[in-house]
Design an enzyme around this catalytic site. Structure first.
Site, PDB file in Angstrom:
ATOM      1  N   ARG A 126       0.846  -1.198   0.000  1.00 34.24           N
ATOM      2  CA  ARG A 126       0.000   0.000   0.000  1.00 34.24           C
ATOM      3  C   ARG A 126       0.875   1.240   0.000  1.00 34.24           C
ATOM      4  O   ARG A 126       2.024   1.209   0.362  1.00 34.24           O
ATOM      5  CB  ARG A 126      -0.884   0.016   1.249  1.00 34.24           C
ATOM      6  CG  ARG A 126      -1.975  -1.035   1.201  1.00 34.24           C
ATOM      7  CD  ARG A 126      -2.843  -0.948   2.433  1.00 34.24           C
ATOM      8  NE  ARG A 126      -3.571   0.301   2.498  1.00 34.24           N
ATOM      9  CZ  ARG A 126      -3.508   1.164   3.524  1.00 34.24           C
ATOM     10  NH1 ARG A 126      -2.752   0.923   4.553  1.00 34.24           N
ATOM     11  NH2 ARG A 126      -4.222   2.268   3.508  1.00 34.24           N
ATOM     12  N   LYS A 191       4.137  -6.533  11.737  1.00 38.12           N
ATOM     13  CA  LYS A 191       3.393  -6.880  10.523  1.00 38.12           C
ATOM     14  C   LYS A 191       3.727  -8.298  10.043  1.00 38.12           C
ATOM     15  O   LYS A 191       4.874  -8.605   9.727  1.00 38.12           O
ATOM     16  CB  LYS A 191       3.724  -5.854   9.436  1.00 38.12           C
ATOM     17  CG  LYS A 191       2.886  -6.017   8.200  1.00 38.12           C
ATOM     18  CD  LYS A 191       2.698  -4.690   7.524  1.00 38.12           C
ATOM     19  CE  LYS A 191       2.063  -4.854   6.164  1.00 38.12           C
ATOM     20  NZ  LYS A 191       1.603  -3.593   5.604  1.00 38.12           N
ATOM     21  N   ARG A 326      -1.007   4.613  13.330  1.00 44.03           N
ATOM     22  CA  ARG A 326       0.146   4.188  14.128  1.00 44.03           C
ATOM     23  C   ARG A 326      -0.200   4.412  15.587  1.00 44.03           C
ATOM     24  O   ARG A 326      -0.826   5.435  15.932  1.00 44.03           O
ATOM     25  CB  ARG A 326       1.325   5.088  13.739  1.00 44.03           C
ATOM     26  CG  ARG A 326       2.639   4.728  14.342  1.00 44.03           C
ATOM     27  CD  ARG A 326       3.715   5.676  13.896  1.00 44.03           C
ATOM     28  NE  ARG A 326       3.579   6.971  14.580  1.00 44.03           N
ATOM     29  CZ  ARG A 326       4.304   8.045  14.278  1.00 44.03           C
ATOM     30  NH1 ARG A 326       5.154   8.025  13.284  1.00 44.03           N
ATOM     31  NH2 ARG A 326       4.169   9.154  14.958  1.00 44.03           N
TER      32      ARG A 326
HETATM   33  C1  BTN Z   1       0.546  -3.822   2.284  1.00 45.91           C
HETATM   34  O1  BTN Z   1       1.235  -2.851   1.991  1.00 45.91           O
HETATM   35  O2  BTN Z   1       0.382  -4.137   3.469  1.00 45.91           O
HETATM   36  C2  BTN Z   1      -0.097  -4.672   1.233  1.00 45.91           C
HETATM   37  C3  BTN Z   1       0.845  -5.717   0.734  1.00 45.91           C
HETATM   38  C4  BTN Z   1       0.273  -6.588  -0.348  1.00 45.91           C
HETATM   39  C5  BTN Z   1       1.319  -7.505  -0.954  1.00 45.91           C
HETATM   40  C6  BTN Z   1       0.711  -8.509  -1.863  1.00 45.91           C
HETATM   41  S1  BTN Z   1       1.845  -9.782  -2.311  1.00 45.91           S
HETATM   42  C7  BTN Z   1       0.710 -10.392  -3.490  1.00 45.91           C
HETATM   43  C8  BTN Z   1       0.082  -9.175  -4.160  1.00 45.91           C
HETATM   44  N1  BTN Z   1       0.900  -8.700  -5.247  1.00 45.91           N
HETATM   45  C9  BTN Z   1       1.416  -7.496  -5.017  1.00 45.91           C
HETATM   46  O3  BTN Z   1       2.156  -6.876  -5.796  1.00 45.91           O
HETATM   47  N2  BTN Z   1       1.007  -7.059  -3.823  1.00 45.91           N
HETATM   48  C10 BTN Z   1       0.148  -7.996  -3.168  1.00 45.91           C
END
Ligand code: BTN
Length: 329
Positions: A126, A191, A326
């Site tokens: 994100r 996380k 946060r």
């Molecule tokens: C975040 O920032 O918390 C979200 C992370 C999401 C990662 C996943 S991995 C599978 C899918 N493909 C990506 O490029 N992103 C999501």
């Protein structure tokens, strides 16, 4: 991990090293019927995949922690009918830019398309963040579905997916998973996973959602060197890591039925479960929205999954998007 530095060695080599034991260059060269120099060149590619190779004189090469590759037949055999019947297509890729991008490029309209990758060269998190994706170490999963009545019908979906992930982890024996609004899966405040939902098409009518999930299974050195926030992987939480194929199937068993029914059921069906997993209930937090910031006590979420924050101005409602939260100090 940049896409220029990523090249896949032959799968047979990865399978041989997957046992995590020592293998001499001579043995590998003999089994693959190539020269030792050719083996050495292939082994040099492992670093680009985010893997750690130990080379000890007299012992040979050892892939730290071994590897378990995902297998389509095995995952399919572990699916419950409620998931299997709703999946139109299950794709396993060794190397891709991003599983979300891959499914956004597809044109599947009926049913749910699923894509796992062993490695992403441009995994996205994100707020423009990179999602570090070492080879065969974690879960990189995306699911694509069509929505006929616009995005309004799927409000709160990313929170509900968090509930499904927490339930899957509970089934796998992982206790005390919590959720951080809007999209993080936490363990002990760190996380463990993240969810990224992206949209293709008309947000007010027929559109396609791609739900992406990254879940950390192994503490890889390449991740420790790159991730700039507190994080944790399953291997530090539970003593025996479940098989990646089992984790993959279990996630699908929880997420796919939820996606199939969500337009009908909506977030109201998941709100209480989300509240019970909320990591910050009644805690003071800072909320960031670009250059704006709000501080207040978390009072849960409303029926659309928006955050309820008690600030100096009273009870305020914050919607997702580019907002991050946060714990306040
Ligand atoms: C975040 O920032 O918390 C979200 C992370 C999401 C990662 C996943 S991995 C599978 C899918 N493909 C990506 O490029 N992103 C999501």
């Amino acid at each position: 991990m940049s896409s220029d530095s990523v090249e896949l060695p032959p799968l047979e080599l990865l399978q041989l090293l997957g046992d995590g034991k020592n293998h001499s260059g001579q043995e590998l060269a003999g089994l693959l019927k190539v020269s030792r120099t050719a083996i050495w060149k292939q082994l040099a590619k492992l670093e680009g995949l985010g893997l750690e190779l130990l080379s000890q004189s007299g012992k040979g090469y050892c892939l730290v922690g071994g590897l378990e590759l995902l297998e389509k037949d095995l995952i399919s055999s572990l699916l419950a009918p409620s998931a299997a019947n709703a999946i139109a297509d299950l794709t396993l890729l060794n190397l891709v830019d991003s599983t979300n991008s891959y499914l956004m490029r597809q044109e599947q309209d009926a049913g749910i398309s699923v894509c796992f990758a062993e490695c992403q060269t441009a995994g996205r998190g994100r707020r423009g963040r990179q999602w570090v994706s070492p080879f065969a170490s974690n879960i990189y999963l995306s699911l694509r579905l069509s929505i006929s009545s616009g995005l309004g019908a799927v409000e709160g979906l990313s929170l509900a997916v968090g509930v499904a992930v927490a339930n899957a982890l509970d089934e796998l024996g992982v206790d005390d998973v919590r959720l951080k609004w809007p999209n993080d899966v936490l363990w002990s405040g760190k996380k463990l996973g993240g969810i990224l939902i992206e949209v293709v098409g008309d947000p007010s009518g027929l559109c396609h959602l791609v739900v992406g999930l990254g879940l950390n299974l192994r503490t890889e050195k390449s991740m420790a060197d790159t991730i700039d926030q507190p994080w944790v992987a399953l291997d530090t939480i539970i003593s025996v890591l479940p098989s990646r194929n089992r984790v993959a199937a279990c996630l699908l068993n929880h997420i796919v039925p939820l996606l199939s029914d969500y337009e009908k059921k909506g977030f109201v069906s998941y709100r209480a479960a989300w509240e019970s997993l909320n990591a910050h209930t009644n805690q003071k937090v800072d909320l960031f929205m670009g250059s704006l910031q709000a501080t207040g006590l978390v009072r849960g979420v409303n029926s659309a999954g928006a955050l309820l924050l008690e600030t100096d101005r009273g009870l305020e409602v914050f919607h997702g998007g580019e907002v991050s939260l946060r714990a306040a100090v």
